[in-house]
Design an enzyme around this catalytic site. Structure first.
Site, PDB file in Angstrom:
ATOM      1  N   GLU A  74       0.820  -1.213   0.000  1.00  0.00           N
ATOM      2  CA  GLU A  74       0.000   0.000   0.000  1.00  0.00           C
ATOM      3  C   GLU A  74       0.855   1.264   0.000  1.00  0.00           C
ATOM      4  O   GLU A  74       0.542   2.237  -0.696  1.00  0.00           O
ATOM      5  CB  GLU A  74      -0.945  -0.007   1.205  1.00  0.00           C
ATOM      6  CG  GLU A  74      -2.143  -0.930   1.066  1.00  0.00           C
ATOM      7  CD  GLU A  74      -1.801  -2.404   1.280  1.00  0.00           C
ATOM      8  OE1 GLU A  74      -2.654  -3.261   1.018  1.00  0.00           O
ATOM      9  OE2 GLU A  74      -0.657  -2.685   1.707  1.00  0.00           O
TER      10      GLU A  74
ATOM     11  N   HIS B 111     -10.434  -6.457   8.837  1.00  0.00           N
ATOM     12  CA  HIS B 111     -11.070  -6.065   7.580  1.00  0.00           C
ATOM     13  C   HIS B 111     -12.382  -5.301   7.787  1.00  0.00           C
ATOM     14  O   HIS B 111     -13.115  -5.096   6.828  1.00  0.00           O
ATOM     15  CB  HIS B 111     -11.396  -7.297   6.733  1.00  0.00           C
ATOM     16  CG  HIS B 111     -10.219  -8.104   6.329  1.00  0.00           C
ATOM     17  ND1 HIS B 111      -9.549  -8.939   7.193  1.00  0.00           N
ATOM     18  CD2 HIS B 111      -9.572  -8.197   5.141  1.00  0.00           C
ATOM     19  CE1 HIS B 111      -8.558  -9.530   6.558  1.00  0.00           C
ATOM     20  NE2 HIS B 111      -8.543  -9.096   5.321  1.00  0.00           N
TER      21      HIS B 111
END
Length: 325
Positions: free
Chosen positions: A58, A127
């Protein structure tokens, strides 16, 4: 009929067609079609230069998006989930959000970062969190949260035309939401909140994945003789104080529904602004309905118990109004 997922895909397709500087990059956005199938088919339509699969880093691909924006491109960066965006927090906070100011106004970063947020899908703590309130704390960013098909279709192009970085938070439970979308649906305003349901007795303030629950609560409140106004914030930074305060001054009661944790949350900021600007218009303290202060559980019954639910919203509104039901 169309879905939230398809509305987002059409927004991406429209942006790629409108401007050759626009490209999409992220994990699995190409051959796999996106982790939530939002970009399905776009690689075949626009090719690997415009729809780019990235390594699982990321920090690296958000940094590459910032560099591309500085170089004159209009990148759309997809991060799989808000939890993983923390791996790019240095890039987002220390670069994307600050370069305009650190350059004395010489450098803009016209970047859009899309990511999934929220719980309700039994994906456990890594998540499922709602961290958009954290990002709304950062000057230099615009934070948007489409809750409807129209906003899912229309927010992206408006965001791409913003000279500064925009983070778009898509609640994971909305991707399968179905409804009618006008064939000519296009760009929408990302500066103003919207009253999704007018009312006279209490203002329910929410955004994103909790809009549906809040509208459900408003319907139940109507059965108790309580007329609830529902405000969809749409943009968390900057907040539309005019719409929020104007509604509270009319209804004299406020309930804020936020899937984030209560402590230090966007709901706390909104509550403070209401108190600062409309204290003498309130007939009762501001109520807040937030997620339990725990990592989001995996087990369905525990996840449901940890999240804001319509029943809790109804109870908070009844407390605020002070009505016996």
């Amino acid at each position: 009929m169309t879905t939230y997922r398809e509305a987002l895909r059409e927004a991406l397709r429209d942006a790629l067609r409108r401007d050759e500087r626009v490209f999409l990059m992220g994990e699995d956005v190409g051959r796999y079609g996106g982790c939530y199938a939002v970009s399905l088919g776009l690689l075949e339509e626009f090719g690997p230069e415009r729809v780019r699969d990235t390594p699982l880093s990321e920090s690296a691909f958000v940094g590459a998006g910032i560099g591309a924006a500085l170089g004159g491109m209009r990148p759309i960066v997809e991060i799989m989930t808000v939890n993983f965006s923390l791996l790019a927090l240095d890039q987002i906070l220390n670069n994307a959000a600050t370069l305009l100011h650190m350059s004395g106004g010489q450098v803009n970063v016209p970047l859009v970062i899309r990511m999934t947020t929220g719980a309700g899908r039994q994906l456990a703590a890594q998540h499922s969190h709602s961290l958009e309130g954290w990002y709304a704390h950062i000057p230099g960013l615009r934070i948007v949260a489409p809750a409807t098909l129209e906003d899912a279709r229309g927010m992206l192009w408006t965001a791409l035309n913003d000279p500064d970085p925009v983070l778009m938070f898509e609640h994971g439970t909305l991707y399968n939401m179905e409804g009618e979308l006008a064939p000519g649906a296009g760009p929408v305003d990302i500066s103003r909140a919207v009253v999704r349901q007018p009312g006279d007795d209490v203002t329910l303030i929410t955004y994103g994945g909790t809009l549906g629950k809040t509208l459900q609560a408003a319907e139940e409140l109507a059965g108790h003789g309580i007329s609830a106004e529902v405000i969809d914030l749409r943009t968390l930074r900057p907040l539309d104080d005019e719409t929020i305060i104007g509604s509270v001054r009319r209804t004299h009661h406020a309930v804020i529904v936020d899937e984030g944790w209560r402590s230090g949350s966007i709901s706390a900021e909104i509550s403070a602004r209401i108190t600062e600007n409309a204290f003498f218009d309130l007939d009762a303290p501001v109520e807040r309905v937030c997620s339990a202060e725990v990592p989001i559980p995996y087990a369905k019954q525990l996840e449901d118990a940890a999240l804001p639910q319509p029943e809790a919203i109804v109870e908070a509104a009844i407390r605020a109004v002070g009505k016996d039901v």
